[in-house]
Write an enzyme that holds these catalytic residues in place. Structure first.
Site, PDB file in Angstrom:
ATOM      1  N   VAL A  63       0.541  -1.428  -0.099  1.00 37.52           N
ATOM      2  CA  VAL A  63       0.393   0.439  -0.212  1.00 37.52           C
ATOM      3  C   VAL A  63       0.484   1.633   0.055  1.00 37.52           C
ATOM      4  CG1 VAL A  63      -1.843   1.467   0.943  1.00 37.52           C
ATOM      5  CG2 VAL A  63      -1.834  -0.595   1.067  1.00 37.52           C
ATOM      6  N   GLY A 108       4.224   3.867   3.649  1.00 40.35           N
ATOM      7  CA  GLY A 108       3.654   2.893   2.774  1.00 40.35           C
ATOM      8  C   GLY A 108       3.889   2.061   3.230  1.00 40.35           C
ATOM      9  N   LYS A 109       3.406   0.284   2.759  1.00 39.92           N
ATOM     10  CA  LYS A 109       4.257  -0.883   3.788  1.00 39.92           C
ATOM     11  C   LYS A 109       3.427  -1.717   3.312  1.00 39.92           C
ATOM     12  CE  LYS A 109       5.138  -1.376   7.954  1.00 39.92           C
ATOM     13  NZ  LYS A 109       5.917  -1.019   9.275  1.00 39.92           N
ATOM     14  N   GLY A 110       4.083  -2.567   3.559  1.00 40.93           N
ATOM     15  CA  GLY A 110       3.514  -4.238   2.463  1.00 40.93           C
ATOM     16  C   GLY A 110       4.192  -5.995   3.233  1.00 40.93           C
TER      17      GLY A 110
END
Ligand code: NAD
Length: 419
Positions: A63, A108-110
């Protein structure tokens, strides 16, 4: 990082804190909608082969919440509980954390929904390479820069960087941070979050008239954040009276010998059996006699019940989301100062920014230089937050969110909304 630390349940808290600051800034509904909706959410399948030869398919996410101030930035977590909602919430949070310390990054992050405890190293490598390959078009030093998070390590970052570099046919260390030193990592990254906690705490202690040699500290959690913070507090002359981990808490009003505790953990894995203090419960640690309390383990440890009994004068949030909004109000009423997570634990992402800058320049700094620049970044922004808190009669938390949101809004307005 190795734990099952879970933070998604605090998304509601982050929205509550966002709204307090948005009210102070008198943001209109349109801007609030833009700031609370992710720019991009990516979901994809990760087919991979088990060591047995069998094929499995896992789900991967990335994201990219905001690009307003620069490339997206945030970790990748491998955990069975990873969902799109969780990753989105954490990416929202990263947007404010990067902005509050003035890094030229968005948020962001994943993640990958998987249980790394059931996977071999080779399997983790295959998953990581396929995860990176799926993201080749949308990550990069100028697009989105991942980092380690729960259950992802410098080795995982090395595989990510290698896969990306293979696809783009050039060496690209700046595509991820948190890499091993040998392939473009930064000196000082391992201790950076704990160091940042200590830098913020010492500055606020001076503000409220606590001299290090007269100050007692209790710390919940003795992992990456807690143990380095404890050591640095001790190095600066403070008395660490309480420490804890998942196995229990230890209290010694004469002071705990932190290096001894670190050796114990290095040898035994946990603090279990540590003889340097009286064993107490984790709940007792939070309300023990101390001047400064550092939650550095879990979210939501301060509920209204605990908050009412805390004896510390200052709380420095090493963990993400340790304080519920209700507890935060109690701290405010009781005159207990809280340095909020987005500021207090931003040391890690700040040194990640240094790593990215060093990779791009191809020139690497000495550890003393990293530490000095870290202190400069954190204190400049902590002082700005304090100024806002004083002038707007707000808590440091609301002031921190106000500063972060204002910076993102200014960037958005300058760029213009491409609508
Ligand atoms: P870690 O896995 O290295 O350590 C966590 C510690 O908390 C361990 O000592 C564990 O035993 C302890 N713990 C777990 N459950 C506990 C309980 N019920 N009571 C007391 N202690 C308990 O994790 P970390 O990297 O130190 O992260 C800790 C917190 O800091 C998390 O909220 C994380 O999101 C946040 N954080 C970490 C970083 C970083 O750079 N590592 C950066 C920003 C924020």
């Amino acid at each position: 990082m190795t734990t099952a630390v879970r933070e998604v349940s605090v998304f509601g808290d982050a929205i509550a804190y966002f709204n307090d600051a948005a009210d102070l800034l008198e943001l209109d509904g349109g801007m609030r909608r833009i700031l609370t909706n992710p720019s991009r959410q990516i979901i994809f399948s990760i087919p991979f082969q088990r060591d047995t030869g069998e094929f499995e398919v896992y789900t991967g996410y990335r994201v990219q919440f905001s690009f307003a101030r620069g490339p997206a930035k945030g970790g990748i977590r491998y955990h069975p509980g990873v969902t799109l909602d969780e990753v989105t919430a954490l990416a929202f949070w990263m947007t404010w954390k990067c902005a509050v310390v003035d890094l030229p990054f968005g948020g962001g992050k994943g993640g990958v929904t998987c249980d790394p405890t059931q996977l071999s190293m080779n399997e983790v490598e295959r998953i990581t390479r396929r995860y990176a390959a799926e993201l080749v078009e949308v990550v990069g030093p100028d697009k989105d820069v991942p980092a380690p998070d729960v259950n992802t390590t410098p080795q995982v970052m090395a595989w990510f960087m290698d896969t990306y570099s293979m696809h783009v046919r050039q060496n690209m260390p700046g595509v991820v941070t948190g890499k091993p030193l040998e392939i473009g990592g930064s000196r000082g990254r391992t201790e950076a979050t704990g160091r940042g906690v200590t830098i913020c705490a010492l500055d606020e202690m001076a503000e409220i008239g606590l001299r290090p040699e007269q100050t007692s500290i209790a710390i919940q959690g003795f992992g990456n954040v807690g143990k380095y913070a404890a050591k640095l507090f001790e190095d600066r002359g403070c008395k660490v009276v309480g420490i804890s981990d998942v196995t229990g808490a230890y209290y010694n009003d004469e002071g705990i010998y932190v290096s001894g505790a670190m050796e114990h953990v290095a040898k035994h894995g946990t603090l279990e059996g540590f003889k340097g203090g009286d064993k107490i419960t984790n709940a007792e640690l939070l309300t023990s006699e101390c001047d400064v309390l550092v939650p550095a383990a879990l979210e939501k440890v301060f509920t209204p019940e605990t908050a009412a009994n805390v004896k510390a004068k200052l709380i420095v949030e090493g963990a993400n989301g340790p304080t519920t909004p209700e507890a935060d109000r109690i701290f405010k009423e009781r005159g207990i100062t809280v340095i909020p997570d987005i500021m207090a634990n931003a040391g890690g992402v700040t040194v990640s920014y240094f790593e990215w800058a060093q990779d791009r320049a191809g020139y690497f700094w000495k550890e003393s230089e990293v530490n000095q620049r870290l202190e400069d970044f954190l204190l400049t922004n902590l002082h700005e937050i304090r100024g806002i808190a004083n002038s707007r009669h707000a808590t440091l938390r609301t002031a921190a969110y106000t500063l972060a949101i204002d910076r993102v809004v200014k960037a958005l307005k300058l760029r213009g909304i491409y609508a």
